[in-house]
Design an enzyme around this catalytic site. Structure first.
Site, short mmCIF file in Angstrom:
data_model
loop_
_atom_site.label_atom_id
_atom_site.label_comp_id
_atom_site.label_asym_id
_atom_site.label_seq_id
_atom_site.Cartn_x
_atom_site.Cartn_y
_atom_site.Cartn_z
N TYR A 135 132.21 54.98 101.13
CA TYR A 135 133.35 54.33 101.79
C TYR A 135 134.54 55.27 101.86
O TYR A 135 135.16 55.44 102.93
CB TYR A 135 133.70 53.07 101.00
CG TYR A 135 134.75 52.19 101.64
CD1 TYR A 135 134.39 51.19 102.54
CD2 TYR A 135 136.10 52.34 101.34
CE1 TYR A 135 135.34 50.37 103.12
CE2 TYR A 135 137.05 51.53 101.92
CZ TYR A 135 136.67 50.54 102.81
OH TYR A 135 137.62 49.74 103.39
N LYS B 73 136.16 56.83 105.27
CA LYS B 73 137.53 56.48 105.64
C LYS B 73 138.44 57.71 105.69
O LYS B 73 139.35 57.77 106.53
CB LYS B 73 138.08 55.43 104.69
CG LYS B 73 137.35 54.08 104.77
CD LYS B 73 137.37 53.48 106.16
CE LYS B 73 136.81 52.08 106.21
NZ LYS B 73 136.84 51.49 107.57
#
Length: 254
Positions: A158, A162
């Site tokens: 993640y 991101k």
């Protein structure tokens, strides 16, 4: 809330079956845009369309797997056929992070996270930009995260995705600003959504722990994040290019 005027414009929002995407789609439609509501979960995307119709707006649902370039192209082609073009895009689709340290993360979990949250933004811009250029310009907002600005243990896929969204956003912003497309990213803190609710598993204790990470003392409502998206898409942000805007209740400044 600020009143925006998107009358006559066309927007596509991915991950619009709920949470930030649904809130953005509804706000865009309320401001006059015709909105394509795109998500892997077509049933919930259609529910978003019903909510927009109930508000008096114009929207259509389409199923998309943002991890597949052909699927994203089909989404943009559908938008152009349905509404005659594309002016704005919010590339927002995402999934929950891994919950495992790097050495323990299965390859397929890593690869799925990158495919959805990073490649999905790349495919979005790849296919949206030509359609927006054909209309003479517009704006794109990509959803990064507070985790795109800092590290977070146990969520390597993640966090990497991101962070990558911010780099991709800044590169695309430089490539296309002279052609009339402004491209920016938002970096939300934790916002209320089905995905977040599933992650917290309905635990009031878990929500309190997450809320405590934000100096504001709570998690965000999806509309609060959507408001930042609309501002970045609108002419009010006409001099904002390649930004990674924290909308996180102070999370990343602690």
């Amino acid at each position: 809330m600020i009143h925006y005027d998107f009358d006559g414009k066309v927007a596509v929002v991915t991950g619009a079956a709920g949470g930030i995407g649904r809130a953005t789609a509804r706000r865009l439609a309320a401001a006059g845009a015709r909105v394509v509501v795109a998500d892997l979960d077509l049933d919930q995307a259609e529910e978003t369309v019903k909510l927009i119709a109930g508000d008096g707006g114009d929207a259509a649902a389409v199923r998309v797997d943002v991890a597949e370039s052909a699927s994203v192209k089909a989404m943009v082609d559908f938008t152009v056929r349905r509404y005659g073009g594309l002016d704005y895009a919010h590339n927002n689709a995402g999934i929950v992070g891994a919950g495992a340290n790097i050495a323990d993360m299965p390859d397929e979990v890593w690869e799925r996270g990158i495919a959805v949250m990073l490649s999905g933004v790349f495919y979005g811009m790849k296919h949206e930009i030509p359609a927006i250029l054909a209309r003479g310009g517009g704006a794109i907002v990509n959803t990064s995260s507070g985790a795109g600005l800092i590290g977070f243990p146990g969520m390597g896929n993640y966090v990497a995705a991101k962070h990558g969204v911010i780099g991709l956003t800044r590169t695309a912003a430089l490539e296309y600003i002279t052609q009339g497309i402004r491209i920016n990213a938002i970096c939300p803190g934790t916002a209320r959504s089905r995905m977040v609710d599933d992650w917290m598993r309905g635990s009031a204790e878990a929500e309190a722990q997450v809320a405590a990470l934000h100096p504001i003392g709570r998690i965000a409502e999806a509309d609060e994040i959507a408001e930042a998206v609309l501002w970045l898409l609108s002419g009010a942000a006409s001099f904002v290019v390649g930004a990674a805007l924290p909308v996180d209740g102070g999370y990343t400044i602690t």
